[in-house]
Structures are given as structure tokens and as C-alpha cells.
Design a protein around this motif. Structure first.
Motif, PDB file in Angstrom:
ATOM      1  N   THR A  48       9.063  12.222  -5.225  1.00  0.00           N
ATOM      2  CA  THR A  48       8.091  11.401  -4.518  1.00  0.00           C
ATOM      3  C   THR A  48       6.750  12.117  -4.532  1.00  0.00           C
ATOM      4  N   VAL A  49       5.715  11.356  -4.712  1.00  0.00           N
ATOM      5  CA  VAL A  49       4.362  11.895  -4.715  1.00  0.00           C
ATOM      6  C   VAL A  49       3.739  11.606  -3.354  1.00  0.00           C
ATOM      7  N   SER A  50       3.169  12.621  -2.723  1.00  0.00           N
ATOM      8  CA  SER A  50       2.454  12.426  -1.463  1.00  0.00           C
ATOM      9  C   SER A  50       0.964  12.502  -1.738  1.00  0.00           C
ATOM     10  N   VAL A  51       0.227  11.605  -1.110  1.00  0.00           N
ATOM     11  CA  VAL A  51      -1.205  11.515  -1.353  1.00  0.00           C
ATOM     12  C   VAL A  51      -1.937  11.492  -0.015  1.00  0.00           C
ATOM     13  N   THR A  52      -2.992  12.274   0.111  1.00  0.00           N
ATOM     14  CA  THR A  52      -3.858  12.223   1.282  1.00  0.00           C
ATOM     15  C   THR A  52      -5.189  11.624   0.851  1.00  0.00           C
ATOM     16  N   VAL A  53      -5.639  10.631   1.609  1.00  0.00           N
ATOM     17  CA  VAL A  53      -6.855   9.926   1.254  1.00  0.00           C
ATOM     18  C   VAL A  53      -7.877  10.108   2.368  1.00  0.00           C
ATOM     19  N   ALA A  54      -9.112  10.399   2.008  1.00  0.00           N
ATOM     20  CA  ALA A  54     -10.215  10.470   2.959  1.00  0.00           C
ATOM     21  C   ALA A  54     -11.426   9.803   2.330  1.00  0.00           C
ATOM     22  N   THR A  55     -12.017   8.855   3.043  1.00  0.00           N
ATOM     23  CA  THR A  55     -13.205   8.177   2.528  1.00  0.00           C
ATOM     24  C   THR A  55     -14.358   8.383   3.492  1.00  0.00           C
ATOM     25  N   THR A  56     -15.561   8.396   2.974  1.00  0.00           N
ATOM     26  CA  THR A  56     -16.768   8.485   3.790  1.00  0.00           C
ATOM     27  C   THR A  56     -17.821   7.581   3.185  1.00  0.00           C
ATOM     28  N   GLY A  57     -18.902   7.404   3.927  1.00  0.00           N
ATOM     29  CA  GLY A  57     -20.010   6.649   3.376  1.00  0.00           C
ATOM     30  C   GLY A  57     -20.019   5.179   3.738  1.00  0.00           C
ATOM     31  N   THR A  58     -19.121   4.735   4.569  1.00  0.00           N
ATOM     32  CA  THR A  58     -19.135   3.353   5.030  1.00  0.00           C
ATOM     33  C   THR A  58     -19.359   3.348   6.535  1.00  0.00           C
ATOM     34  N   ALA A  59     -19.323   2.183   7.118  1.00  0.00           N
ATOM     35  CA  ALA A  59     -19.543   2.083   8.557  1.00  0.00           C
ATOM     36  C   ALA A  59     -18.519   2.897   9.339  1.00  0.00           C
ATOM     37  N   THR A  60     -17.323   3.006   8.798  1.00  0.00           N
ATOM     38  CA  THR A  60     -16.290   3.819   9.431  1.00  0.00           C
ATOM     39  C   THR A  60     -15.648   4.699   8.375  1.00  0.00           C
ATOM     40  N   SER A  61     -15.220   5.854   8.781  1.00  0.00           N
ATOM     41  CA  SER A  61     -14.494   6.744   7.876  1.00  0.00           C
ATOM     42  C   SER A  61     -13.006   6.479   8.022  1.00  0.00           C
ATOM     43  N   HIS A  62     -12.289   6.622   6.940  1.00  0.00           N
ATOM     44  CA  HIS A  62     -10.857   6.358   6.955  1.00  0.00           C
ATOM     45  C   HIS A  62     -10.123   7.581   6.394  1.00  0.00           C
ATOM     46  N   THR A  63      -9.041   7.922   7.006  1.00  0.00           N
ATOM     47  CA  THR A  63      -8.152   8.947   6.453  1.00  0.00           C
ATOM     48  C   THR A  63      -6.737   8.412   6.530  1.00  0.00           C
ATOM     49  N   GLY A  64      -5.885   8.934   5.715  1.00  0.00           N
ATOM     50  CA  GLY A  64      -4.502   8.490   5.756  1.00  0.00           C
ATOM     51  C   GLY A  64      -3.665   9.250   4.761  1.00  0.00           C
ATOM     52  N   GLU A  65      -2.399   9.001   4.840  1.00  0.00           N
ATOM     53  CA  GLU A  65      -1.435   9.599   3.931  1.00  0.00           C
ATOM     54  C   GLU A  65      -0.568   8.499   3.361  1.00  0.00           C
ATOM     55  N   GLY A  66      -0.030   8.746   2.208  1.00  0.00           N
ATOM     56  CA  GLY A  66       0.854   7.779   1.611  1.00  0.00           C
ATOM     57  C   GLY A  66       1.839   8.448   0.684  1.00  0.00           C
ATOM     58  N   THR A  67       2.845   7.711   0.293  1.00  0.00           N
ATOM     59  CA  THR A  67       3.809   8.206  -0.672  1.00  0.00           C
ATOM     60  C   THR A  67       3.945   7.158  -1.767  1.00  0.00           C
ATOM     61  N   GLY A  68       4.414   7.603  -2.906  1.00  0.00           N
ATOM     62  CA  GLY A  68       4.622   6.690  -4.012  1.00  0.00           C
ATOM     63  C   GLY A  68       5.638   7.250  -4.973  1.00  0.00           C
ATOM     64  N   THR A  69       5.980   6.464  -5.953  1.00  0.00           N
ATOM     65  CA  THR A  69       6.898   6.916  -6.978  1.00  0.00           C
ATOM     66  C   THR A  69       6.158   7.060  -8.291  1.00  0.00           C
ATOM     67  N   ILE A  70       6.648   7.884  -9.140  1.00  0.00           N
ATOM     68  CA  ILE A  70       6.057   8.065 -10.463  1.00  0.00           C
ATOM     69  C   ILE A  70       6.652   7.024 -11.379  1.00  0.00           C
ATOM     70  N   SER A  71       5.788   6.314 -12.103  1.00  0.00           N
ATOM     71  CA  SER A  71       6.306   5.301 -13.023  1.00  0.00           C
ATOM     72  C   SER A  71       5.588   5.382 -14.345  1.00  0.00           C
TER      73      SER A  71
END
Length: 71
Positions: A48-71
Motif C-alpha cells: 500500500t502506498v501512503s500519501v500526505t497532501v498539503a496545499t496552499t495558495g487558496t482561500a483555505t489550506s488543506h492537508t490530509g493523508e491517503g492510501t492507494g494501491t499500485i497499478s
């Protein structure tokens, strides 16, 4: 989920057992390559691949984590 080492080892052992009984060396090399390639692909995709996402530059900043499969 971690990579499934046990299943990968079992497939490699089964492949070696199959190849030791091969009569035609040229054909056995092709079969070995095909089955080894498949075993490696299945092994890699068992993780399983774990991914951490962080965005900036919009009205609100977003962070989060996710998982996925390799295909």
C-alpha cells in the motif's frame, strides 16, 4: 499494508521447483521469465502506498493523508 514477503517467497520456490523438472531449456527460460515477472508484479502490488497532501495558495489550506494501491 506491508509487502507480502511470505507469498512472494512461496511463488519463487514453486517456480524453482517447476523449472528443475523442465526438459526443454529454451522453453523453460521463457516460462521462468514470464512467471518471475508476474510474481514480482504481484509482490509490488501487494503493498500500500501512503500519501500526505498539503496545499496552499487558496482561500483555505488543506492537508490530509491517503492510501492507494499500485497499478
Amino acid at each position: 499494508m506491508a509487502l507480502n514477503d511470505t507469498a512472494f517467497k512461496a511463488k519463487i520456490i514453486a517456480l524453482e521447483d517447476e523449472m528443475i523438472e523442465a526438459d526443454d531449456y529454451a522453453t523453460a527460460k521463457v516460462v521462468y521469465a514470464e512467471k518471475l515477472t508476474l510474481a514480482i508484479k504481484e509482490y509490488i502490488m501487494s503493498g500500500t502506498v501512503s500519501v500526505t497532501v498539503a496545499t496552499t495558495g487558496t482561500a483555505t489550506s488543506h492537508t490530509g493523508e491517503g492510501t492507494g494501491t499500485i497499478s
